[in-house]
Design a protein around this motif. Sequence first.
Motif, PDB file in Angstrom:
ATOM      1  N   LYS A 286     -34.896  99.466  40.851  1.00  0.00           N
ATOM      2  CA  LYS A 286     -33.511  99.911  41.097  1.00  0.00           C
ATOM      3  C   LYS A 286     -32.968 100.669  39.889  1.00  0.00           C
ATOM      4  N   GLU A 287     -33.234 100.108  38.692  1.00  0.00           N
ATOM      5  CA  GLU A 287     -32.729 100.753  37.469  1.00  0.00           C
ATOM      6  C   GLU A 287     -33.438 102.099  37.240  1.00  0.00           C
ATOM      7  N   ARG A 290     -31.810 104.519  39.367  1.00  0.00           N
ATOM      8  CA  ARG A 290     -30.464 104.878  38.885  1.00  0.00           C
ATOM      9  C   ARG A 290     -30.567 105.983  37.832  1.00  0.00           C
ATOM     10  N   PHE A 333     -21.355 102.786  35.263  1.00  0.00           N
ATOM     11  CA  PHE A 333     -22.502 102.097  34.654  1.00  0.00           C
ATOM     12  C   PHE A 333     -22.350 102.139  33.133  1.00  0.00           C
ATOM     13  N   PHE A 339     -31.751 101.601  29.605  1.00  0.00           N
ATOM     14  CA  PHE A 339     -32.536 101.062  30.725  1.00  0.00           C
ATOM     15  C   PHE A 339     -32.340  99.549  30.743  1.00  0.00           C
ATOM     16  N   ARG A 340     -31.506  99.081  31.665  1.00  0.00           N
ATOM     17  CA  ARG A 340     -31.161  97.648  31.674  1.00  0.00           C
ATOM     18  C   ARG A 340     -31.153  97.133  33.116  1.00  0.00           C
ATOM     19  N   PRO A 341     -32.337  96.671  33.601  1.00  0.00           N
ATOM     20  CA  PRO A 341     -32.431  96.232  35.004  1.00  0.00           C
ATOM     21  C   PRO A 341     -31.423  95.145  35.364  1.00  0.00           C
ATOM     22  N   ARG A 343     -28.474  94.908  34.874  1.00  0.00           N
ATOM     23  CA  ARG A 343     -27.131  95.359  35.258  1.00  0.00           C
ATOM     24  C   ARG A 343     -26.915  95.180  36.770  1.00  0.00           C
ATOM     25  N   PHE A 344     -28.005  95.143  37.530  1.00  0.00           N
ATOM     26  CA  PHE A 344     -27.845  94.979  38.978  1.00  0.00           C
ATOM     27  C   PHE A 344     -27.573  93.529  39.361  1.00  0.00           C
ATOM     28  N   TYR A 355     -23.901 104.376  43.542  1.00  0.00           N
ATOM     29  CA  TYR A 355     -25.351 104.164  43.434  1.00  0.00           C
ATOM     30  C   TYR A 355     -25.971 104.413  44.799  1.00  0.00           C
TER      31      TYR A 355
END
Length: 419
Positions: A286-287, A290, A333, A339-341, A343-344, A355
């Motif tokens: 997902k990240e 994004r 965001f 890059f910070r997975p 966050r989801f 998104y």
Amino acid sequence: MALVITDPKFMEYILSSTKIISKAFQYDFFHEWLGTGLLTSTGIKWRKRRKMLTPSFHFSILENFMDVFEKVGDIFIERLWEEVGKPSVDIYPLVSLCTLDIICEASMGISINAINDGDSEYVRSVKQMCQIPVDRTFDFTAPFQPWIHPITPNYFKQKRAIKVLHEHTDRVIDERIKNPINISDEDKDSVGMKKRLAFLDLLLTATIDGKPLSRMDIREEVDTFMFEGHDTTSAAIAFAMFSLAENRGIQQKVLEEQISIFGEKKNRKTTTTDLQDMKYLELVIKETLRLYPSVPWVGRKFPEDIEWEGTLYPKDMNLMLYIFGTQRDARYFPEPLKFRPERFLDTEIPNPFAYVPFSAGPRNCIGQRFAMMEMKSTISKIVRNFELLPATPKHELQLAPEVILVSKNGIRISLNRRK
Ligand code: HEM
């Protein structure tokens, strides 16, 4: 001329509309290859096709493709062994051959073995037809292309490539009509192996208004899957590999999740339950989508004069919904370039339309579940077999939001064998 839109509220209005479904002029450049298949059609034709194709992407059908992901994934891992220890490898062209093999087998039920034969006429023609329309879209002569194109070298290249592609798809369709697959588990080929179900088999049995699809109708959809289902997933997998190489702590977490699922048997066959258990990998994907949306923008056209927040926009105005820009906006965001997975998990996105890597609304990506399964399956195999490291010298991506997001100087990393 196109209106570029990054406001999620305006995106929501457009994407949710059941009226604003016609595509912008740039999609016309794909008509010669794809005809008016699901991606490029509009109006009644699109509505009927979408209704007819939706059941083909049901989970119970997609499960059938696990064998394809497994088989091609293993061939891909073998190919990657050859790159181990090199200080810098552009992984994009390699991944792209892998996803081409997957979509070809899933949509037509045949293997073209692109990973080991990347220079075949068919593979070259697919690559050309993914590039020529892009060159035409971004050329300053784009609005005059219908007149200029026939006198350019690209015209002749394109004509030849389309001939190769259409003849190939027609041959496969004819072959399948002669030797149909009964969509039951019992169907075996001459050596007793279970025959592989393909989207093509579903198209051959589908009907619209009680009538079967013509050969041309089927070809449009098969070719559309070949286009939309190959560069999109390869970009995502390659950018995910790059992101994991650059963020070793995150890679470690992905690896730990893989170990918790596969234990000692790291090369056993992956099941659909395994894929569902890859929760952290899903956040990573997902990240990745994004920061690096494979489809960085989608184009639409207003079907009539539209008033939005006090401004009147004329009928036929071309719109560019700039997904890449919105998904990197700090208002939605925080620290957008990081890059910070996670966050989801912990960030409430103020507007879900900030998104939309698979677009949204009635014309969203019909293949998103297939894509997620393919990406998880492939990245999982890669991480179980290789340690991904940054390239030497350090690689700075040169991103270009073409029809697909590309990095002009490649996507370079280094690979180590994992013990
Ligand atoms: C990471 C992978 C993928 C991404 C990010 C992606 C993204 C998108 C986006 C943004 C759209 C909307 C395009 C537009 O409105 O112009 C779209 C449409 C579409 N996608 Fe995907 N896609 C992916 C994979 C796939 C795969 C694997 C398939 C086929 C197996 C597929 C088939 C389609 C089709 C047929 C459409 C047109 C749907 C319609 O207009 O009704 N996509 N995709």
